[in-house]
Design a protein around this motif. Sequence first.
Motif, mmCIF file in Angstrom:
data_model
loop_
_atom_site.group_PDB
_atom_site.id
_atom_site.type_symbol
_atom_site.label_atom_id
_atom_site.label_comp_id
_atom_site.label_asym_id
_atom_site.label_seq_id
_atom_site.Cartn_x
_atom_site.Cartn_y
_atom_site.Cartn_z
ATOM 1 N N MET A 1 51.061 23.485 57.327
ATOM 2 C CA MET A 1 50.303 24.305 58.359
ATOM 3 C C MET A 1 50.614 25.729 58.339
ATOM 4 O O MET A 1 49.879 26.575 58.403
ATOM 5 C CB MET A 1 50.439 23.705 59.598
ATOM 6 N N LEU A 2 51.848 26.019 58.525
ATOM 7 C CA LEU A 2 52.643 27.409 58.627
ATOM 8 C C LEU A 2 52.220 28.094 57.351
ATOM 9 O O LEU A 2 51.773 29.419 57.154
ATOM 10 C CB LEU A 2 53.859 27.321 58.648
ATOM 11 N N ASN A 3 51.980 27.398 56.048
ATOM 12 C CA ASN A 3 51.522 28.064 54.716
ATOM 13 C C ASN A 3 50.227 28.683 55.116
ATOM 14 O O ASN A 3 49.770 29.652 54.393
ATOM 15 C CB ASN A 3 51.692 27.140 53.494
ATOM 16 N N LEU A 4 49.250 27.721 55.629
ATOM 17 C CA LEU A 4 47.970 28.214 55.916
ATOM 18 C C LEU A 4 47.851 29.552 56.688
ATOM 19 O O LEU A 4 47.141 30.542 56.302
ATOM 20 C CB LEU A 4 47.156 27.289 56.556
ATOM 21 N N ASP A 5 48.769 29.814 57.690
ATOM 22 C CA ASP A 5 48.831 30.906 58.561
ATOM 23 C C ASP A 5 49.072 32.184 57.663
ATOM 24 O O ASP A 5 48.711 33.133 57.683
ATOM 25 C CB ASP A 5 49.680 30.685 59.706
ATOM 26 N N GLU A 6 50.313 31.832 57.048
ATOM 27 C CA GLU A 6 50.736 33.008 56.063
ATOM 28 C C GLU A 6 49.854 33.360 54.968
ATOM 29 O O GLU A 6 49.546 34.472 54.787
ATOM 30 C CB GLU A 6 51.987 32.699 55.389
ATOM 31 N N GLN A 7 48.994 32.520 54.554
ATOM 32 C CA GLN A 7 47.923 32.800 53.357
ATOM 33 C C GLN A 7 47.032 33.728 54.257
ATOM 34 O O GLN A 7 46.386 34.561 53.627
ATOM 35 C CB GLN A 7 47.379 31.614 52.730
ATOM 36 N N TYR A 72 49.581 21.851 67.173
ATOM 37 C CA TYR A 72 50.710 22.543 67.365
ATOM 38 C C TYR A 72 50.452 24.145 67.211
ATOM 39 O O TYR A 72 49.443 24.613 66.614
ATOM 40 C CB TYR A 72 51.416 22.311 65.918
ATOM 41 N N GLN A 73 50.972 24.652 68.249
ATOM 42 C CA GLN A 73 51.082 26.088 68.410
ATOM 43 C C GLN A 73 52.178 26.777 67.416
ATOM 44 O O GLN A 73 53.345 26.244 67.633
ATOM 45 C CB GLN A 73 50.923 26.565 69.881
ATOM 46 N N GLN A 74 51.784 27.632 66.899
ATOM 47 C CA GLN A 74 52.693 28.307 65.827
ATOM 48 C C GLN A 74 52.822 29.963 66.344
ATOM 49 O O GLN A 74 51.684 30.671 66.295
ATOM 50 C CB GLN A 74 52.553 28.353 64.477
ATOM 51 N N LEU A 75 53.835 30.342 66.682
ATOM 52 C CA LEU A 75 54.023 31.899 66.934
ATOM 53 C C LEU A 75 54.557 32.575 65.979
ATOM 54 O O LEU A 75 55.227 32.057 65.221
ATOM 55 C CB LEU A 75 54.423 32.083 68.408
ATOM 56 N N GLY A 76 54.389 33.884 65.830
ATOM 57 C CA GLY A 76 55.090 34.779 64.760
ATOM 58 C C GLY A 76 54.575 36.036 64.866
ATOM 59 O O GLY A 76 53.804 36.429 65.757
ATOM 60 N N THR A 77 55.168 36.902 64.050
ATOM 61 C CA THR A 77 55.021 38.373 63.867
ATOM 62 C C THR A 77 54.846 38.699 62.421
ATOM 63 O O THR A 77 55.337 38.061 61.575
ATOM 64 C CB THR A 77 56.260 39.379 64.527
ATOM 65 N N ALA A 78 54.016 39.783 62.097
ATOM 66 C CA ALA A 78 53.615 40.321 60.934
ATOM 67 C C ALA A 78 54.231 41.787 61.220
ATOM 68 O O ALA A 78 53.932 42.377 62.127
ATOM 69 C CB ALA A 78 52.378 40.205 60.442
ATOM 70 N N PHE A 79 54.725 42.417 59.985
ATOM 71 C CA PHE A 79 55.163 43.797 60.030
ATOM 72 C C PHE A 79 54.841 44.536 58.860
ATOM 73 O O PHE A 79 54.590 44.190 57.900
ATOM 74 C CB PHE A 79 56.721 43.925 60.198
ATOM 75 N N SER A 140 48.904 30.724 65.898
ATOM 76 C CA SER A 140 47.792 29.553 65.285
ATOM 77 C C SER A 140 47.924 28.140 66.066
ATOM 78 O O SER A 140 48.951 27.961 66.718
ATOM 79 C CB SER A 140 48.169 29.587 63.927
ATOM 80 N N LEU A 141 46.884 27.658 66.245
ATOM 81 C CA LEU A 141 46.637 26.208 66.960
ATOM 82 C C LEU A 141 46.026 25.493 65.610
ATOM 83 O O LEU A 141 45.100 25.511 65.319
ATOM 84 C CB LEU A 141 45.806 26.221 68.087
ATOM 85 N N ARG A 142 46.955 24.433 65.244
ATOM 86 C CA ARG A 142 46.406 23.407 64.036
ATOM 87 C C ARG A 142 46.898 22.083 64.399
ATOM 88 O O ARG A 142 47.666 21.761 64.840
ATOM 89 C CB ARG A 142 46.910 24.107 62.717
ATOM 90 N N ARG A 143 45.992 21.172 63.529
ATOM 91 C CA ARG A 143 46.255 19.755 63.865
ATOM 92 C C ARG A 143 46.941 19.388 62.229
ATOM 93 O O ARG A 143 46.037 19.782 61.220
ATOM 94 C CB ARG A 143 45.101 18.953 64.162
ATOM 95 N N PRO A 144 47.842 18.597 62.159
ATOM 96 C CA PRO A 144 48.131 18.286 60.915
ATOM 97 C C PRO A 144 47.100 17.655 60.137
ATOM 98 O O PRO A 144 46.448 16.834 60.795
ATOM 99 C CB PRO A 144 49.485 17.442 60.896
ATOM 100 N N ASN A 145 46.912 17.642 58.604
ATOM 101 C CA ASN A 145 46.074 16.870 57.894
ATOM 102 C C ASN A 145 46.317 15.438 58.036
ATOM 103 O O ASN A 145 47.285 14.920 57.953
ATOM 104 C CB ASN A 145 45.925 17.653 56.763
#
Length: 145
Positions: A1-7, A72-79, A140-145
């Motif tokens: 899931m995190l990989n999708l957010d990064e992409q 699942y809620q994923q938080l993060g930052t991008a710089f 992001s808010l995602r459900r696992p596949n």
Amino acid sequence: MLNLDEQELESRFWATDLSYTDSTGHTVTLNDEQKLVANQPIQTVDETKPWIKFAIVPGDSAIDATGSTPTYQQLGTAFLNIYVPIGTGMSAAKEMRDQFASAFRGWTSDDGHCSCYKLGFNSSETDTYAQVKVTVFWESLRRPN
């Protein structure tokens, strides 16, 4: 899931054209050779011209909703770090800062799961370059596949 957010975030970065007005009044679009992305193959930039570095840093992750298919809620930052040679002024960095901020302010990914909810700004200086940093806070808010 995190990989999708990064992409999604990295795609938005590459789709954002950044430009600045040079000392002769001409608009210069930053080419890909002057754009670095963290954790990618080493690339050399021309440090006599403005250049940038983009990084995505995942943060906390938690279950947002339970059930048979939890969300699942994923938080993060991008710089985005924008570097300009000392003595060239900050106008180029400020122009690119504003363009980048405009591209990410309130942005939501095409799939609707990843969004940017806040921006932060700061600047610093060394002996060789001035730096402007834009911080993008995303979730992001995602459900696992």
